[in-house]
Write a protein that holds these residues in place. Structure first.
Motif, PDB file in Angstrom:
ATOM      1  N   ASP A 112      62.237 125.471 -15.708  1.00 23.98           N
ATOM      2  CA  ASP A 112      63.222 126.110 -16.168  1.00 23.98           C
ATOM      3  C   ASP A 112      64.494 125.374 -16.587  1.00 23.98           C
ATOM      4  O   ASP A 112      65.597 125.899 -16.073  1.00 23.98           O
ATOM      5  CB  ASP A 112      63.691 127.419 -15.369  1.00 23.98           C
ATOM      6  N   VAL A 113      64.624 124.555 -17.432  1.00 27.34           N
ATOM      7  CA  VAL A 113      65.570 123.636 -17.755  1.00 27.34           C
ATOM      8  C   VAL A 113      66.018 123.808 -18.860  1.00 27.34           C
ATOM      9  O   VAL A 113      65.366 123.631 -20.107  1.00 27.34           O
ATOM     10  CB  VAL A 113      65.273 122.169 -17.436  1.00 27.34           C
ATOM     11  N   ASP A 114      67.277 124.227 -19.085  1.00 21.95           N
ATOM     12  CA  ASP A 114      67.836 124.370 -20.620  1.00 21.95           C
ATOM     13  C   ASP A 114      68.921 123.267 -20.596  1.00 21.95           C
ATOM     14  O   ASP A 114      69.591 122.618 -19.640  1.00 21.95           O
ATOM     15  CB  ASP A 114      68.844 125.657 -20.386  1.00 21.95           C
ATOM     16  N   LEU A 115      69.263 122.960 -21.855  1.00 20.40           N
ATOM     17  CA  LEU A 115      70.145 121.715 -22.025  1.00 20.40           C
ATOM     18  C   LEU A 115      71.520 122.488 -21.710  1.00 20.40           C
ATOM     19  O   LEU A 115      71.846 123.739 -21.914  1.00 20.40           O
ATOM     20  CB  LEU A 115      69.964 121.566 -23.572  1.00 20.40           C
ATOM     21  N   PRO A 116      72.395 121.611 -21.291  1.00 21.36           N
ATOM     22  CA  PRO A 116      73.775 121.955 -21.393  1.00 21.36           C
ATOM     23  C   PRO A 116      74.311 122.540 -22.737  1.00 21.36           C
ATOM     24  O   PRO A 116      73.937 122.138 -23.810  1.00 21.36           O
ATOM     25  CB  PRO A 116      74.727 120.818 -20.689  1.00 21.36           C
ATOM     26  N   GLU A 117      75.471 123.262 -22.712  1.00 26.13           N
ATOM     27  CA  GLU A 117      75.701 123.877 -24.093  1.00 26.13           C
ATOM     28  C   GLU A 117      76.617 122.700 -24.871  1.00 26.13           C
ATOM     29  O   GLU A 117      75.943 122.759 -26.070  1.00 26.13           O
ATOM     30  CB  GLU A 117      77.083 125.012 -23.580  1.00 26.13           C
ATOM     31  N   ASP A 118      76.948 121.755 -24.417  1.00 23.51           N
ATOM     32  CA  ASP A 118      77.614 120.527 -25.236  1.00 23.51           C
ATOM     33  C   ASP A 118      76.329 119.763 -25.919  1.00 23.51           C
ATOM     34  O   ASP A 118      76.561 119.501 -26.980  1.00 23.51           O
ATOM     35  CB  ASP A 118      78.545 119.530 -24.443  1.00 23.51           C
ATOM     36  N   LEU A 119      75.035 119.687 -25.329  1.00 23.96           N
ATOM     37  CA  LEU A 119      74.052 119.130 -25.594  1.00 23.96           C
ATOM     38  C   LEU A 119      73.548 120.093 -26.815  1.00 23.96           C
ATOM     39  O   LEU A 119      72.822 119.468 -27.941  1.00 23.96           O
ATOM     40  CB  LEU A 119      73.322 118.588 -24.691  1.00 23.96           C
ATOM     41  N   GLN A 120      73.509 121.159 -26.502  1.00 22.56           N
ATOM     42  CA  GLN A 120      72.791 122.216 -27.433  1.00 22.56           C
ATOM     43  C   GLN A 120      73.483 122.252 -28.692  1.00 22.56           C
ATOM     44  O   GLN A 120      73.225 122.109 -29.804  1.00 22.56           O
ATOM     45  CB  GLN A 120      72.602 123.540 -26.726  1.00 22.56           C
ATOM     46  N   LYS A 121      74.865 122.207 -28.616  1.00 25.01           N
ATOM     47  CA  LYS A 121      75.782 122.038 -29.824  1.00 25.01           C
ATOM     48  C   LYS A 121      75.524 120.713 -30.574  1.00 25.01           C
ATOM     49  O   LYS A 121      75.490 120.729 -31.808  1.00 25.01           O
ATOM     50  CB  LYS A 121      77.094 122.016 -29.466  1.00 25.01           C
ATOM     51  N   MET A 122      75.431 119.625 -29.882  1.00 17.74           N
ATOM     52  CA  MET A 122      75.338 118.568 -30.549  1.00 17.74           C
ATOM     53  C   MET A 122      73.899 118.736 -31.361  1.00 17.74           C
ATOM     54  O   MET A 122      73.673 118.067 -32.521  1.00 17.74           O
ATOM     55  CB  MET A 122      75.100 117.427 -29.304  1.00 17.74           C
ATOM     56  N   MET A 123      72.968 118.953 -30.511  1.00 19.44           N
ATOM     57  CA  MET A 123      71.502 119.096 -31.336  1.00 19.44           C
ATOM     58  C   MET A 123      71.685 119.936 -32.536  1.00 19.44           C
ATOM     59  O   MET A 123      70.688 119.547 -33.625  1.00 19.44           O
ATOM     60  CB  MET A 123      70.411 119.536 -30.375  1.00 19.44           C
ATOM     61  N   ALA A 124      72.209 120.853 -32.409  1.00 17.34           N
ATOM     62  CA  ALA A 124      72.055 121.967 -33.235  1.00 17.34           C
ATOM     63  C   ALA A 124      73.049 121.473 -34.645  1.00 17.34           C
ATOM     64  O   ALA A 124      72.698 121.408 -35.798  1.00 17.34           O
ATOM     65  CB  ALA A 124      73.024 123.304 -32.923  1.00 17.34           C
ATOM     66  N   ASP A 125      74.176 120.858 -34.545  1.00 16.09           N
ATOM     67  CA  ASP A 125      74.952 120.216 -35.462  1.00 16.09           C
ATOM     68  C   ASP A 125      74.117 119.185 -36.296  1.00 16.09           C
ATOM     69  O   ASP A 125      74.155 119.158 -37.263  1.00 16.09           O
ATOM     70  CB  ASP A 125      76.097 119.604 -34.889  1.00 16.09           C
ATOM     71  N   ASP A 126      73.468 118.492 -35.417  1.00 11.12           N
ATOM     72  CA  ASP A 126      72.668 117.300 -36.081  1.00 11.12           C
ATOM     73  C   ASP A 126      71.619 117.932 -36.973  1.00 11.12           C
ATOM     74  O   ASP A 126      71.145 117.327 -37.974  1.00 11.12           O
ATOM     75  CB  ASP A 126      71.951 116.733 -34.918  1.00 11.12           C
ATOM     76  N   GLN A 127      70.834 119.001 -36.441  1.00 16.31           N
ATOM     77  CA  GLN A 127      69.881 119.566 -37.074  1.00 16.31           C
ATOM     78  C   GLN A 127      70.226 120.318 -38.439  1.00 16.31           C
ATOM     79  O   GLN A 127      69.645 120.283 -39.509  1.00 16.31           O
ATOM     80  CB  GLN A 127      69.299 120.840 -36.342  1.00 16.31           C
ATOM     81  N   VAL A 128      71.697 120.834 -38.507  1.00 20.44           N
ATOM     82  CA  VAL A 128      72.175 121.315 -39.497  1.00 20.44           C
ATOM     83  C   VAL A 128      72.515 120.138 -40.573  1.00 20.44           C
ATOM     84  O   VAL A 128      72.392 120.238 -41.832  1.00 20.44           O
ATOM     85  CB  VAL A 128      73.422 122.036 -39.297  1.00 20.44           C
ATOM     86  N   GLU A 129      72.863 119.226 -40.120  1.00 23.39           N
ATOM     87  CA  GLU A 129      73.314 117.863 -41.046  1.00 23.39           C
ATOM     88  C   GLU A 129      72.094 117.491 -41.528  1.00 23.39           C
ATOM     89  O   GLU A 129      71.918 117.116 -42.698  1.00 23.39           O
ATOM     90  CB  GLU A 129      73.838 116.768 -40.173  1.00 23.39           C
TER      91      GLU A 129
END
Length: 104
Positions: A43-60
């Motif tokens: 039950d491991v989630d990425l920290p918020e800063d890593l989630q944001k980084m992954m989301a930004d990369d996906q949008v790009e």
């Protein structure tokens, strides 16, 4: 014990990030990462800063792959370089065809 639990959680978060990156770039999965995630309880989630980084990369990535992104790439293309590459390719094909004709 609390420090050890925090350490295991951080290792699992990093392993989760590596798993996401391996999936994205189609790299082979690591059994070590999967074991670290299981040790933390799956039950491991990425920290918020890593989630944001992954989301930004996906949008790009989505913007680059979109129709407008492809048009922008065409506009930024150097036409002289493109002409040189096309000429070189044509010359190579012509030489290859001449060599094949000589063998016949």
């Amino acid at each position: 014990m609390e420090r050890d639990a925090t350490f295991v959680q951080k290792k699992a978060e990093r392993a989760t990030l590596r798993v996401h990156l391996r999936e994205k770039y189609r790299l082979p999965q690591s059994e070590k990462d999967e074991n670290q995630i299981q040790m933390a309880g799956d039950d491991v989630d990425l920290p918020e800063d890593l989630q944001k980084m992954m989301a930004d990369d996906q949008v790009e990535e989505e913007e680059k792959n979109s129709f407008l992104g492809q048009i922008q790439n065409i506009q930024n293309m150097d036409m002289d370089t493109l002409k040189e590459k096309a000429t070189a390719t044509f010359t190579e094909i012509k030489q290859a065809a001449e060599e094949k004709c000589l063998l016949m």
